[in-house]
Design a protein around this motif. Structure first.
Motif, PDB file in Angstrom:
ATOM      1  N   TYR A 153       0.829  -1.203   0.000  1.00 33.73           N
ATOM      2  CA  TYR A 153       0.000   0.000   0.000  1.00 33.73           C
ATOM      3  C   TYR A 153       0.865   1.255   0.000  1.00 33.73           C
ATOM      4  O   TYR A 153       0.522   2.257  -0.636  1.00 33.73           O
ATOM      5  N   LEU A 154       1.985   1.225   0.696  1.00 38.69           N
ATOM      6  CA  LEU A 154       2.896   2.361   0.709  1.00 38.69           C
ATOM      7  C   LEU A 154       3.461   2.616  -0.694  1.00 38.69           C
ATOM      8  O   LEU A 154       3.545   3.769  -1.142  1.00 38.69           O
ATOM      9  N   LEU A 155       3.829   1.542  -1.407  1.00 39.63           N
ATOM     10  CA  LEU A 155       4.292   1.689  -2.792  1.00 39.63           C
ATOM     11  C   LEU A 155       3.179   2.242  -3.683  1.00 39.63           C
ATOM     12  O   LEU A 155       3.430   3.081  -4.549  1.00 39.63           O
ATOM     13  N   LEU A 156       1.957   1.766  -3.468  1.00 40.36           N
ATOM     14  CA  LEU A 156       0.824   2.284  -4.245  1.00 40.36           C
ATOM     15  C   LEU A 156       0.585   3.763  -3.947  1.00 40.36           C
ATOM     16  O   LEU A 156       0.260   4.541  -4.856  1.00 40.36           O
ATOM     17  N   ASP A 159       3.169   5.631  -5.837  1.00 37.93           N
ATOM     18  CA  ASP A 159       2.829   5.660  -7.263  1.00 37.93           C
ATOM     19  C   ASP A 159       1.652   6.598  -7.539  1.00 37.93           C
ATOM     20  O   ASP A 159       1.639   7.303  -8.544  1.00 37.93           O
ATOM     21  N   ALA A 160       0.655   6.602  -6.652  1.00 44.68           N
ATOM     22  CA  ALA A 160      -0.504   7.486  -6.832  1.00 44.68           C
ATOM     23  C   ALA A 160      -0.082   8.948  -6.765  1.00 44.68           C
ATOM     24  O   ALA A 160      -0.570   9.782  -7.528  1.00 44.68           O
ATOM     25  N   LEU A 161       0.832   9.248  -5.873  1.00 52.34           N
ATOM     26  CA  LEU A 161       1.306  10.628  -5.770  1.00 52.34           C
ATOM     27  C   LEU A 161       2.107  11.027  -7.002  1.00 52.34           C
ATOM     28  O   LEU A 161       2.047  12.173  -7.443  1.00 52.34           O
ATOM     29  N   ARG A 162       2.813  10.085  -7.575  1.00 50.26           N
ATOM     30  CA  ARG A 162       3.577  10.365  -8.802  1.00 50.26           C
ATOM     31  C   ARG A 162       2.658  10.577 -10.004  1.00 50.26           C
ATOM     32  O   ARG A 162       2.906  11.410 -10.854  1.00 50.26           O
ATOM     33  N   ARG A 163       1.606   9.754 -10.108  1.00 52.30           N
ATOM     34  CA  ARG A 163       0.690   9.816 -11.257  1.00 52.30           C
ATOM     35  C   ARG A 163      -0.183  11.050 -11.222  1.00 52.30           C
ATOM     36  O   ARG A 163      -0.632  11.535 -12.240  1.00 52.30           O
ATOM     37  N   ARG A 164      -0.545  11.479 -10.034  1.00 52.55           N
ATOM     38  CA  ARG A 164      -1.396  12.656  -9.832  1.00 52.55           C
ATOM     39  C   ARG A 164      -2.726  12.546 -10.585  1.00 52.55           C
ATOM     40  O   ARG A 164      -3.128  13.441 -11.304  1.00 52.55           O
ATOM     41  N   GLY A 165      -3.384  11.385 -10.431  1.00 55.88           N
ATOM     42  CA  GLY A 165      -4.758  11.289 -10.877  1.00 55.88           C
ATOM     43  C   GLY A 165      -5.005  10.800 -12.278  1.00 55.88           C
ATOM     44  O   GLY A 165      -5.908  11.305 -12.928  1.00 55.88           O
ATOM     45  N   GLU A 166      -4.259   9.836 -12.757  1.00 61.42           N
ATOM     46  CA  GLU A 166      -4.621   9.223 -14.042  1.00 61.42           C
ATOM     47  C   GLU A 166      -6.034   8.687 -13.928  1.00 61.42           C
ATOM     48  O   GLU A 166      -6.509   8.345 -12.857  1.00 61.42           O
ATOM     49  N   LYS A 167      -6.700   8.532 -15.076  1.00 60.58           N
ATOM     50  CA  LYS A 167      -8.076   8.040 -15.075  1.00 60.58           C
ATOM     51  C   LYS A 167      -8.173   6.684 -14.400  1.00 60.58           C
ATOM     52  O   LYS A 167      -9.032   6.455 -13.569  1.00 60.58           O
ATOM     53  N   HIS A 168      -7.298   5.747 -14.745  1.00 55.86           N
ATOM     54  CA  HIS A 168      -7.303   4.422 -14.136  1.00 55.86           C
ATOM     55  C   HIS A 168      -5.858   4.032 -13.839  1.00 55.86           C
ATOM     56  O   HIS A 168      -4.967   4.325 -14.635  1.00 55.86           O
ATOM     57  N   PRO A 169      -5.618   3.337 -12.716  1.00 53.74           N
ATOM     58  CA  PRO A 169      -4.247   2.916 -12.410  1.00 53.74           C
ATOM     59  C   PRO A 169      -3.757   1.940 -13.455  1.00 53.74           C
ATOM     60  O   PRO A 169      -4.555   1.251 -14.110  1.00 53.74           O
ATOM     61  N   PRO A 170      -2.436   1.878 -13.674  1.00 59.54           N
ATOM     62  CA  PRO A 170      -1.904   0.946 -14.671  1.00 59.54           C
ATOM     63  C   PRO A 170      -2.208  -0.504 -14.304  1.00 59.54           C
ATOM     64  O   PRO A 170      -2.283  -0.830 -13.136  1.00 59.54           O
ATOM     65  N   ALA A 171      -2.439  -1.317 -15.322  1.00 61.19           N
ATOM     66  CA  ALA A 171      -2.736  -2.737 -15.084  1.00 61.19           C
ATOM     67  C   ALA A 171      -1.515  -3.422 -14.527  1.00 61.19           C
ATOM     68  O   ALA A 171      -0.387  -3.126 -14.897  1.00 61.19           O
TER      69      ALA A 171
END
Length: 172
Positions: A153-156, A159-171
């Protein structure tokens, strides 16, 4: 040094290996249940200790699968609000959900640590008579898989902070 992407690398291999171990354990458990049912019904000779083995195994199997479920996005979630907000809102929702996962699984690990240590110290077993099943390995598995789930969850969260709100997380 390149940082690991949660959908590839050592964390993915580890969580998938643990998930495979859980699958093998589940098949073994199915064999025990089959043996117990047939033994009871046909030969009047049940598998002694099946109840204790099954009870502890369910917890072990569950916790072995949690880190991979978290990593692959298999945890239950709804997109009712997520799909209706902008990129910043999605990043916020993902960040909060991942932070909640870190806190939740860290709490399980911290809360279970004392019982795990005590179980190892006293050699805690469940069952009386024909078969006594050690409980402390399951307690240990619960604590360490909770630590791993919190780490995923910490890695996620990272990653979420890096992406800054993509429509869907990468598969995964």
């Amino acid at each position: 040094m390149q940082k690991e992407n949660i959908s590839a690398g050592p964390t993915q291999r580890l969580t998938q290996a643990l998930n495979s171990l859980a699958a093998v354990w589940l098949v073994s458990l199915a064999v025990i249940i089959l043996y117990d049912v047939v033994g009871r019904g046909v030969f009047d000779a049940p598998f002694l200790g099946a109840h204790e083995i099954i009870g502890n195994s369910v917890v072990g199997i569950l916790f072995l699968q949690i880190p991979n479920a978290v990593r692959s996005g298999g945890m239950a979630r709804t997109t009712l609000i997520y799909d209706k907000v902008g990129p910043l809102g999605r990043a916020g929702i993902s960040g909060l959900a991942n932070l909640a996962g870190v806190i939740f699984f860290t709490a399980i690990a911290v809360g279970g640590w004392g019982d795990m240590v005590t179980g190892w110290r006293i050699g805690e077993y469940e069952g009386i008579g024909a078969l006594e099943v050690p409980v402390y390995p399951i307690r240990t598995l619960t604590v360490f898989m909770s630590v791993l789930a919190a780490f995923v969850y910490l890695l996620l969260l990272r990653d979420a902070l890096r992406r800054r709100g993509e429509k869907h997380p990468p598969a995964a």
